[in-house]
Design an enzyme around this catalytic site. Structure first.
Site, PDB file in Angstrom:
ATOM      1  N   TYR B 133       0.881  -1.171   0.000  1.00 37.49           N
ATOM      2  CA  TYR B 133       0.000   0.000   0.000  1.00 37.49           C
ATOM      3  C   TYR B 133       0.913   1.213   0.000  1.00 37.49           C
ATOM      4  O   TYR B 133       1.678   1.406   0.972  1.00 37.49           O
ATOM      5  CB  TYR B 133      -0.853   0.051   1.267  1.00 37.49           C
ATOM      6  CG  TYR B 133      -1.935  -1.001   1.363  1.00 37.49           C
ATOM      7  CD1 TYR B 133      -3.099  -0.898   0.612  1.00 37.49           C
ATOM      8  CD2 TYR B 133      -1.802  -2.072   2.237  1.00 37.49           C
ATOM      9  CE1 TYR B 133      -4.094  -1.860   0.716  1.00 37.49           C
ATOM     10  CE2 TYR B 133      -2.797  -3.030   2.351  1.00 37.49           C
ATOM     11  CZ  TYR B 133      -3.951  -2.920   1.590  1.00 37.49           C
ATOM     12  OH  TYR B 133      -4.935  -3.864   1.699  1.00 37.49           O
ATOM     13  N   THR B 159      -1.466  -2.166  -4.336  1.00 34.29           N
ATOM     14  CA  THR B 159      -2.926  -2.160  -4.216  1.00 34.29           C
ATOM     15  C   THR B 159      -3.456  -0.744  -4.419  1.00 34.29           C
ATOM     16  O   THR B 159      -3.043   0.176  -3.715  1.00 34.29           O
ATOM     17  CB  THR B 159      -3.343  -2.684  -2.833  1.00 34.29           C
ATOM     18  OG1 THR B 159      -2.814  -3.995  -2.671  1.00 34.29           O
ATOM     19  CG2 THR B 159      -4.848  -2.719  -2.696  1.00 34.29           C
ATOM     20  N   LYS B 227      -2.837  -3.755  -8.402  1.00 34.53           N
ATOM     21  CA  LYS B 227      -3.901  -4.658  -7.941  1.00 34.53           C
ATOM     22  C   LYS B 227      -5.147  -3.835  -7.636  1.00 34.53           C
ATOM     23  O   LYS B 227      -5.103  -2.924  -6.800  1.00 34.53           O
ATOM     24  CB  LYS B 227      -3.439  -5.391  -6.681  1.00 34.53           C
ATOM     25  CG  LYS B 227      -4.513  -6.238  -5.991  1.00 34.53           C
ATOM     26  CD  LYS B 227      -3.908  -7.103  -4.883  1.00 34.53           C
ATOM     27  CE  LYS B 227      -4.970  -7.964  -4.205  1.00 34.53           C
ATOM     28  NZ  LYS B 227      -5.784  -7.227  -3.224  1.00 34.53           N
ATOM     29  N   HIS B 251     -10.480  -7.396  -4.634  1.00 32.81           N
ATOM     30  CA  HIS B 251     -10.129  -7.496  -3.214  1.00 32.81           C
ATOM     31  C   HIS B 251     -11.041  -8.530  -2.536  1.00 32.81           C
ATOM     32  O   HIS B 251     -11.427  -8.366  -1.371  1.00 32.81           O
ATOM     33  CB  HIS B 251     -10.287  -6.113  -2.551  1.00 32.81           C
ATOM     34  CG  HIS B 251      -9.213  -5.804  -1.532  1.00 32.81           C
ATOM     35  ND1 HIS B 251      -8.410  -4.695  -1.629  1.00 32.81           N
ATOM     36  CD2 HIS B 251      -8.814  -6.461  -0.416  1.00 32.81           C
ATOM     37  CE1 HIS B 251      -7.573  -4.664  -0.581  1.00 32.81           C
ATOM     38  NE2 HIS B 251      -7.800  -5.735   0.159  1.00 32.81           N
TER      39      HIS B 251
END
Lengths: 378, 378, 378, 378
Positions: B133, B159, B227, B251
């Site tokens: 992240y 992500t 992602k 997710h």
């Protein structure tokens, strides 16, 4: 604790007389449309954008001159005192606190003037609108409009889907026909000069027509929205007759059963009005994602009905306040997850209809070329 | 005995604290997307070829320079120690044994360096990737990247679908907000020089944007996959900003509810990137047939998330090892039954979508010509 | 009393070991295809003609030279002695009485020669066919073919969908891997000269290819049907390699799970072979209306599998006889109700697919223009 | 109290022998068509007009010269004495009171002459029609027609979907094959001169053909409707052979199972007759909205079958009377809510088919270009 809009319903059901639960939850006939409204939102899909958000999302709207801090209106619902002693006073205080437009029902159990006073007593600048059933006795209708104007309402929402009362079979089975003693439609009291304590019944008339709308346009300066237009041809007529907006509503499935979910009709109604007037949608809105879907497709705002009644029953002003906070939080969360900085970023490409979901196929064309949806005819 | 991936879940549910079961199984809001992921695979059909197989099937892949003995990655999942004492150490040993790429989560309960050491201690050449992240404090982010590089990770998976934390209502109802005592995000410890035992919270920021991706490209040589890209327009932007691959993921339905199943989106995302970068898909993969369907449509590999957690809970390293063997066996079986000698034989004509299944209809186009899916508008 | 095909299953379940019920009823993996086979027939609609029938309906067919008194074949099923002591002897006597073609399974528990003898002992001229798994040891295969020829079989049905054994997870859970003591695959006994009591395992080989079909064509004069071709491209190859017919079958959902119902594939397979060879369909046929639907779409006949096993378990020869009478009665009834004098009147216009039913949309085309079914891609 | 048509069924079930309940409620085989009839109405949507109604709705129709006060006919149903002692006498009095056309069944338990007398004894001008199974013995048929004419019937409804008796498996399971002692088909008594108490069985013959229709046209001046034509080609033949109307009916799902709901077929049948003759539809009509949907699509009227039996069982003449009042009220209510002043305002644009609902796709064309519905074939 209520974590979702549905939790308020569960809590309210524990508190209320089952007959009143049926009155709120029920709809016309087999309640096919009641179920369709919520189901339509669940089927529609979101396709979020990433890496383009901002720290804070702007949820403010201005709708026909009325400003609000969230694009969720309180759609008109009747008889708030049926579920909570303070009735509409509690509701309007919660709406004002949330900065949400409340549409007071003509069938409220507190007079619109008192509702407006309660709203003004808060330090909010949230607006109050008034829902009107045009009465065949136009003098009476004019008196009602005057009350709304005097109360400071900033728009009229004229219900046009009720030539007759919707067939709520739950109410018939329950024998629920009258308000309990002590409750009455306060806006219907003493509408003619010199009356004392005379309460009228709300008249629903199948003889209402577009001339009544023209007449209404002549007796008030307020913006007029029509509530209950479902056919695109009527949407076009509404524009032609000077409607300032539409509340795209199937009356929560309480009038004609088997009409489509309002969400299904939204694209067609938007196409019919072609951007000339704003569309507010109600029916089945229960999630922040629902609000985003309606707005992404082109609605200017949405309304909620039953959830307000459940929240009011559950916790009065505090209940409705928490309901509106919850929806605001979910809406804000959804905007963030969609990569939106505000409502203006909600574009139609964020929404996706799976092929198996109901879509508004072409209406059956008049004439000899009968067809069922898109299927060719041998 | 576990005969299917689902059996691991059943076994794990018997062992785990129900609150932790909810944490793993749950998703955002109404969990519509959670269910959609698995359902999409069930609806897609296989149309096998016959009389053209071979005695042995080749399941090897090379993905962005990383070699693996099966096209199933371990998608990043947090907090492995929550379900098994050894946590990510057990997981990575099983992945290494199976020759599967593991994507270590930034929210792992073992530091990525130790995970990498455990992998190296096996005699496998399986690769470790690192999920990131991006933190608003770029210095911190750079420290995290350095840890991954130092650990020998061979790709970064960034992500991008988490500007805010997904609304797991099960966790809220359960009051599950913190890791139990003794567990922490080991990658978040002492990220600044001279710190001692300082654990950071993972910051999720809605202000991240494509410039952060550009910046990341400048601070590392590792291949970078994004992602959480779901919108085709963002897939095109990803290519333009130099992403080396996409992990097409919603997710596990844990971020924005009502987004489509990743399998439904795969054809569009493939079209958007037009072969320039590989697509790995996760979300709902539970069967060898699922793997084949995704690969036949064009995915380069798939990832699994929850199944790893269930298998880890059920049997630690041994559990995950058997899970991966089971999937490998099912995949090999499916290839044989499809008349395939290896993954290269998985062509799109092996896959069939029944007409009633969700298909990615055209998104609603911006502008006045509003339409719902393929339905014409009156 | 059994009034429907399903009633035989209910009766059999009361009699059989649940492990054997699972063996018969079960299919591969999640059994999605097992359910799809029956469901496809229920969705297809009949559109009957009126005022054009005749007093008697002709149900006779001639298929690749074999005459039969009804267009329903007994598809090959293994191990009849598992459910009834006389095994295939009871089955074939009932088939002969009904004038139905029986396809003896290579995995029968009575040798094909004895089955043929039992058939001949009746006064029926009904034909026996033989189902063959080509064995990698071609000498063995040739010995099997010779046994079928010697027994007087009039066609070979070569199963091509079994490069590996289908994954029957029920059997795995039940630990059902071997026939009970005293039962064996009688056709697999003493296949090589001079052997005494040597029983071979049936080998399933992923290395079988079209050259094996060519080889088989060279060692026998019998008509050869391929069983298990599902891809239209393979149907074209079958014609090119001289197959005399196809048994369009997904092995009752016992081999590769999530393949389409055979009924869904029928139109495409018919188009692929373009009338050059006949198509027999099995999978989910349980009603006279099912037979009519398959034949109206273009199948030359249908096969039934599990129903025979249930009827055999329920009542031996008498059970299977009544099953076949029931199907014949239902078929005759359906023909009458469709205004048909015989099978030749069953034209495609009698069949209707509702729009929501699975239709064989275009397969995903290879190349960069990935698409999911008929949905356009943005 | 009965608030809906379905309530009459519930009440009747409490009173009747379960075997008789099964006789009334049941249908052919798996009863797929029985369920389809009602489901089709639920799926079709209404799109009402607003602001154009009138105080009173006109529900009168004139159908082939017969006037009625509502567009709901009593479709022919057999054996009314089975559920209520007065049988058809009670039914016709209720029909007359409601001004509804009753189609007396040839299998009535009161002779058509007596039914007509009972109708005339009321002060209604409602008409009686007669349903006829053409008997292979044309002399008998002519005697039946003469009875209907003598009774004053104003139309004949010839059932053409019954070359054989429909397979009611419930009746077979229940062993229900004969009327209880004391009941008989009164129209079948003494049909030949000089007979005394001789009751014939109704013969169903697969040999009936269009020449029988031509013959019937020659022996009576009465308008002749055909009941049970489902294929558009037969609808065209019906026009060519001089039919005056069609009763579009699948016999309530009691003859051939898996035929489409009549509502699904209505557009095609209307297109086939191209306005030359009126179409009456029965099958699944249970709500005022159902009536409106059928009429908006183009039907001239609808019929109800089972509801009449349930109401008769529940309350005799009074029950049927209340049933018809209920339907009239619902119909009137629906017209009002659709903005209609009368039946002529029911135009096809009021009806909407969601995309996921069954639509009459093109029938499978004969020839080599086999296809399943609208799906392209590879």
């Amino acid at each position: 604790m209520q974590h979702t809009v549905h939790d308020f319903e569960a809590a309210a059901r524990d508190k209320l007389d089952p007959v009143h639960v049926d009155f709120i939850a029920g709809g016309a006939r087999d309640e096919i449309t009641v179920r369709a409204n919520e189901a339509a939102f669940g089927r529609l899909q979101l396709l979020p954008r990433v890496l383009r958000g901002s720290a804070v999302r702007d949820l403010d709207i201005t709708l026909l001159g009325s400003r609000a801090r969230m694009p969720v209106l309180l759609s008109p619902t009747a008889f708030h005192k049926l579920v909570y002693p303070e009735g509409e006073l509690a509701t309007v205080r919660a709406a004002a606190a949330a900065g949400a437009i409340m549409i007071a029902s003509m069938a409220s159990t507190v007079a619109v003037g008192e509702i407006a006073d309660a709203a003004r007593a808060t330090d909010s600048d949230a607006q109050l609108w008034f829902q009107l059933y045009i009465q065949p006795d136009l003098e009476i209708t004019e008196a009602l409009v005057r009350r709304a104007v005097d109360a400071g309402c900033t728009a009229l929402v004229v219900t046009v889907d009720s030539p007759v009362l919707g067939a709520g079979e739950r109410n018939r089975r329950n024998g629920f026909h009258d308000l309990p003693p002590g409750l009455r439609c306060e806006n219907l009291v003493d509408l003619r000069d010199g009356e004392r304590g005379h309460v009228r019944q709300i008249a629903m008339s199948p003889e209402l027509n577009w001339e009544h709308i023209d007449w209404l346009r002549g007796v008030t300066e307020l913006p007029v929205l029509l509530k209950g237009v479902l056919h695109p041809e009527d949407a076009r007529l509404a524009v032609r007759h000077g409607a300032d907006g539409l509340l795209l509503s199937n009356h929560g499935g309480r009038q004609l059963d088997t009409v489509p979910a309002t969400l299904e009709l939204l694209p067609e109604i938007l196409a019919a009005v072609a951007g000339r007037i704003p569309i507010v949608l109600d029916g089945g809105v229960r999630r922040g994602t629902d609000v985003v879907k309606a707005l992404a497709l082109g609605a200017s705002a949405v309304g909620i009905g039953r959830p307000v009644m459940w929240a009011l029953a559950q916790g009065g002003e505090e209940g409705v306040r928490r309901l509106l906070e919850l929806l605001r939080d979910e809406l804000d969360d959804t905007l963030a997850l969609c990569g939106a900085s505000g409502l203006a970023d909600l574009t139609p490409d964020l929404v996706r209809v799976p092929a198996w979901a109901p879509v508004p196929g072409p209406a059956v064309a008049p004439g000899s070329d009968h067809r069922f949806g898109g299927g060719a005819v041998v």
